[in-house]
Design an enzyme around this catalytic site. Structure first.
Site, mmCIF file in Angstrom:
data_model
loop_
_atom_site.group_PDB
_atom_site.id
_atom_site.type_symbol
_atom_site.label_atom_id
_atom_site.label_comp_id
_atom_site.label_asym_id
_atom_site.label_seq_id
_atom_site.Cartn_x
_atom_site.Cartn_y
_atom_site.Cartn_z
ATOM 1 N N SER A 1 0.971 -1.111 -4.790
ATOM 2 C CA SER A 1 1.541 -2.894 -4.389
ATOM 3 C C SER A 1 0.127 -3.514 -4.777
ATOM 4 O O SER A 1 -1.234 -2.698 -4.918
ATOM 5 C CB SER A 1 1.615 -2.699 -2.966
ATOM 6 O OG SER A 1 1.331 -4.078 -2.351
ATOM 7 N N TYR B 1 -0.480 -0.202 5.947
ATOM 8 C CA TYR B 1 0.221 -0.042 4.554
ATOM 9 C C TYR B 1 -0.541 -0.244 3.431
ATOM 10 O O TYR B 1 -0.422 0.644 2.574
ATOM 11 C CB TYR B 1 0.910 -1.201 4.821
ATOM 12 C CG TYR B 1 1.849 -1.728 3.664
ATOM 13 C CD1 TYR B 1 3.075 -1.167 3.283
ATOM 14 C CD2 TYR B 1 1.343 -2.660 2.805
ATOM 15 C CE1 TYR B 1 3.915 -1.460 2.125
ATOM 16 C CE2 TYR B 1 2.040 -3.074 1.496
ATOM 17 C CZ TYR B 1 3.250 -2.330 1.226
ATOM 18 O OH TYR B 1 3.962 -2.783 0.126
#
Length: 285
Positions: A177, A190
């Site tokens: 990401s 995360y």
């Protein structure tokens, strides 16, 4: 591109959010996307393949000639929809429900795929979850363990199971990401897993290069998937992606071709790299 939405109606759903609940529903594949048999008769296993990026990857792979197995947690309706979309492309789709953070399940899912299709050529580690916490002290041990179990431990488990079946020319594609590079102050755990995936991808690529198994990754920016209304409050969802240079969120249809590239022979000399699909958010690689 001008027709892509630049804002969304306020909406929020409890996780796991379903794609059919979203307004508008994500674009999975462009009508103009023409398959060219880049994955003809290949077999791919995609974790988190029921919706969002995973669904788009499954459908793009099918249009390129691959049969696919998708792994998902419990979103049966979304998984069946993905199966229908893959079969509409004239390919087969196996749906497998379970927790990617369970090593025994990972082994079972890989074996089911091989039993069904006779082989495994491509592994896409895409399953992920995220939970907003404004204060690190509010990240419980349970949440921390759960996020790492799903996002990074599951990748280890699936790679370990798949390596008994992957061979020279096989490929592994991991979803990291933009948060691995920028960080995110309300997605600390995360973001940490996505940084771990980045290092995992580069290290695994070096380990498997001698076996002629290529490992690469994709680092999406803000993409319109069920994870977004399942994570953020309504007002955040409304403006999701508007802070990118393109002033909008991306669609799964705009990310999936990167996975096709990395899974196919088009990327035969690409190893340990990350493809950035993020609407212009420049990052140091």
């Amino acid at each position: 591109m001008e027709n892509k939405p630049k804002s969304f109606p306020p909406q929020h759903f409890e996780q796991p959010a379903r794609e059919g609940e979203m307004t508008p529903e994500p674009e999975i594949i462009r009508d103009s996307y023409k398959g060219a048999d880049k994955l003809k008769d290949k077999v791919a296993l995609i974790t988190g393949g029921d919706s969002g990026i995973g669904r788009a990857v499954a459908v793009h792979f099918a249009r390129e000639g691959a049969d696919v197995a998708i792994v998902y947690l419990e979103e049966d309706k979304d998984a069946q929809k993905t199966k229908e979309l893959v079969e509409k492309e004239g390919r087969k789709c196996l749906v497998i429900a379970g927790d990617v953070g369970d090593e025994a399940f990972a082994q079972k899912a890989v074996q089911q795929t091989v039993d069904q299709f006779g082989k495994l050529d491509v592994l896409v580690n895409n399953a992920g979850e995220q939970h907003v916490q404004k204060d690190i002290r509010d990240i419980s041990a349970e949440q921390l363990q759960r996020t790492f179990s799903t996002n990074i431990f599951g990748m280890f488990y699936f790679v370990k199971a798949a390596l008994d079946h992957l061979k020279e020319g096989s490929t592994i594609v991991n979803t990291t990401s933009v948060t691995a590079y920028h960080g995110n102050k309300v997605l600390v755990d995360y973001s940490a897993t996505k940084g771990a995936i980045l290092a995992f991808t580069r290290s695994l690529a070096k380990m498997l290069a001698e076996k002629k198994i290529r490992v690469n990754g994709v680092a999406p920016g803000p993409i319109w998937t069920p994870l977004i209304p399942g994570t953020f409050p309504e007002e955040k969802v409304k403006s999701f992606g508007s802070n990118t240079p393109l002033k909008r969120a991306g669609q799964p249809s705009e990310v999936a071709p990167a996975y096709v590239y990395l899974a196919s022979e088009d990327s035969a000399y690409t190893v340990g790299e990350i493809v950035h699909v993020n609407g212009g958010e420049m990052v140091a690689t």
